[in-house]
Design an enzyme around this catalytic site. Structure first.
Site, PDB file in Angstrom:
ATOM      1  CG  ASN A 198     -31.415 -17.992  -3.140  1.00 35.64           C
ATOM      2  OD1 ASN A 198     -30.619 -17.663  -2.264  1.00 35.64           O
ATOM      3  ND2 ASN A 198     -32.299 -18.966  -2.963  1.00 35.64           N
TER       4      ASN A 198
ATOM      5  CG  HIS B  99     -30.017 -26.422   1.454  1.00 37.16           C
ATOM      6  ND1 HIS B  99     -30.920 -26.237   2.479  1.00 37.16           N
ATOM      7  CD2 HIS B  99     -30.554 -25.799   0.379  1.00 37.16           C
ATOM      8  CE1 HIS B  99     -31.965 -25.546   2.037  1.00 37.16           C
ATOM      9  NE2 HIS B  99     -31.752 -25.259   0.767  1.00 37.16           N
TER      10      HIS B  99
ATOM     11  CG  ASP C 201     -30.983 -26.855   5.815  1.00 34.66           C
ATOM     12  OD1 ASP C 201     -30.002 -26.970   5.053  1.00 34.66           O
ATOM     13  OD2 ASP C 201     -32.140 -26.935   5.413  1.00 34.66           O
TER      14      ASP C 201
ATOM     15  CD  GLU D 269     -32.394 -24.403  -6.579  1.00 40.07           C
ATOM     16  OE1 GLU D 269     -33.096 -25.084  -7.335  1.00 40.07           O
ATOM     17  OE2 GLU D 269     -32.276 -24.632  -5.365  1.00 40.07           O
TER      18      GLU D 269
ATOM     19  CD  GLU E  54     -33.118 -21.894   0.026  1.00 40.69           C
ATOM     20  OE1 GLU E  54     -33.148 -23.133  -0.029  1.00 40.69           O
ATOM     21  OE2 GLU E  54     -33.489 -21.166  -0.900  1.00 40.69           O
TER      22      GLU E  54
HETATM   23  C1  GLA Z   1     -34.370 -25.087  -2.573  1.00 43.65           C
HETATM   24  C2  GLA Z   1     -35.384 -23.957  -2.603  1.00 43.65           C
HETATM   25  C3  GLA Z   1     -36.130 -23.831  -1.308  1.00 43.65           C
HETATM   26  C4  GLA Z   1     -36.552 -25.167  -0.765  1.00 43.65           C
HETATM   27  C5  GLA Z   1     -35.350 -26.084  -0.674  1.00 43.65           C
HETATM   28  C6  GLA Z   1     -35.715 -27.455  -0.153  1.00 43.65           C
HETATM   29  O1  GLA Z   1     -33.232 -24.775  -1.919  1.00 43.65           O
HETATM   30  O2  GLA Z   1     -34.808 -22.715  -2.912  1.00 43.65           O
HETATM   31  O3  GLA Z   1     -37.263 -23.039  -1.510  1.00 43.65           O
HETATM   32  O4  GLA Z   1     -37.527 -25.724  -1.595  1.00 43.65           O
HETATM   33  O5  GLA Z   1     -34.849 -26.250  -1.976  1.00 43.65           O
HETATM   34  O6  GLA Z   1     -36.829 -27.455   0.633  1.00 43.65           O
END
Ligand code: GLA
Length: 381
Positions: free
Chosen positions: A195, A230, A261, A154, A259
């Protein structure tokens, strides 16, 4: 006689059917790895049902929290290995590909990391020394056992500009290249990734593609860009997502969905009487909470069937896109095994009765219709 032939045909047909893949990892074999983020209970074998779904369907793992800097080095020079060691042992013992998340990130960063004792920023030289020590110690400990690392998490904002993190404030863009350099020194065989979330935004994808090219031009190793998935029912737009995949992979690296979801609940919105209050403050105020109860807990009796169907078909569309791109993808990693594990249940705050539905297995550890769809259709791509 005719009846017997039909009967024999039916038995043969159903045998043929059940001889197809029955698990996600078998269905995705030869395309990309399928992973899940795991929590402490799963690492320690205390969630036996979760572990059995994990081992049946997944062939890769990532730790939800235990390798983040505030967990692993909460005080300067004090490393806490217990859970991280158990995580890596769990993966190796169970023949899973073990991933590391994450080395340099502004969040879940211990307060001491960028600061002197008096609260002022450390010098650039001191921050480099701390980053080097942290990355060398953590990556070095798991050398040869962790397959790949999210090196920087990030660093870019949605508009494509750099995030003003403590790392950026003290070192400028150089902190990214240094992180990759230190990680590669500590384990030259480990894969290394950048990432980020909202990678579907064009400006962001373009900055990251430029970053990848710059790192490569400096001779640094980068294997893939992680698209944190996300997502929600209405976002991202799949054409935009495809464009971002093309922009990033044009640099020659692969991508991974790290990640994944998919939120089912509508995003919480601010009305005038909420103003600047955090959602936690609103929930703690009985009058305000009652006034907004429907927004906070939209489905007290459970997810309506129509919405459930809409969610499943949305997830299938996303998987259709990922499967069509399988040659560009190293791994798809779910952010949790079953719905009850998801951080989204408590995002943006814990609210009694508010339950999310973002993963491939429900709270009873049953596969969802979209999960079955993936198992039955992945082989067609
Ligand atoms: C970000 C992080 C993850 C996690 C998510 C929310 O995406 O990379 O490790 O903390 O937030 O849980």
């Amino acid at each position: 006689m005719r009846k017997e032939i039909i009967c024999l045909f039916t038995i043969l047909a159903s045998a043929a059917c059940s001889s197809g893949p029955q698990t996600l990892k078998d269905a995705l074999e030869g395309k990309f790895l399928i992973g899940a983020a795991i929590n402490e209970a799963q690492i320690r074998g205390l969630d036996t049902r979760g572990d059995s779904v994990l081992l049946r369907h997944f062939n890769a793992i990532e730790p939800e929290n235990c390798l983040k800097s505030e967990e692993i080095q909460p005080q300067k020079g004090v490393f806490v290995w217990d859970l991280a060691d158990s995580y890596v042992d769990f993966g190796i013992r169970n023949n899973l590909a073990v991933y590391g998340h994450c080395l340099t990130w502004h969040s879940q960063l211990p307060d001491w990391f960028p600061k002197n004792d008096d609260g002022t920023d450390v010098t650039p030289e001191e921050l480099k020394a701390r980053m080097r020590e942290h990355i060398h110690t953590v990556v070095g400990r798991y050398k040869g056992r962790i397959k790949g690392w999210d090196v920087v998490n990030e660093a870019v904002l949605d508009d494509g500009s750099w995030r003003e993190s403590p790392f950026y404030r003290i070192l400028g863009e150089e902190y990214i290249e240094l992180s990759f350099r230190y990680a590669h020194e500590a384990d030259p065989d480990a894969e290394l990734y950048y990432n980020d979330y909202n990678m579907f935004r064009r400006e962001k994808a373009e900055t990251v593609a430029k970053l990848v090219n710059d790192l490569k031009a400096k001779g640094l190793r980068i294997d893939a860009v992680g698209f944190q998935g996300h997502y929600g029912i209405d976002y991202p737009d799949l054409e935009e997502l495809q464009q971002a995949i093309d922009i990033v992979t044009a640099t020659g690296v692969k991508i991974q969905f790290t990640e994944l979801d998919v939120t089912i609940l509508p995003t919480l919105t601010r009305s005038a009487d909420i103003g600047d209050k955090s959602f936690a403050e609103v929930v703690a105020d009985p009058v305000l909470f009652e006034k907004h109860r429907e927004m906070f807990v939209p489905y007290p009796e459970g997810i309506p069937q129509e919405l459930d169907e809409k969610w499943n078909s949305r997830v299938e569309s996303l998987w259709d896109l990922m499967l069509r791109n399988h040659e560009k993808i190293l791994r798809v990693n779910m952010w949790g095994v079953q719905d009850g594990d998801s951080w989204k249940n408590e995002y943006p705050t814990r609210i009694e009765g508010r339950q999310e539905y973002p993963l491939l297995f429900d709270r009873s550890f049953r596969e969802k219709p979209c999960t079955r769809w993936i198992i039955e259709n992945a082989g067609k791509y």
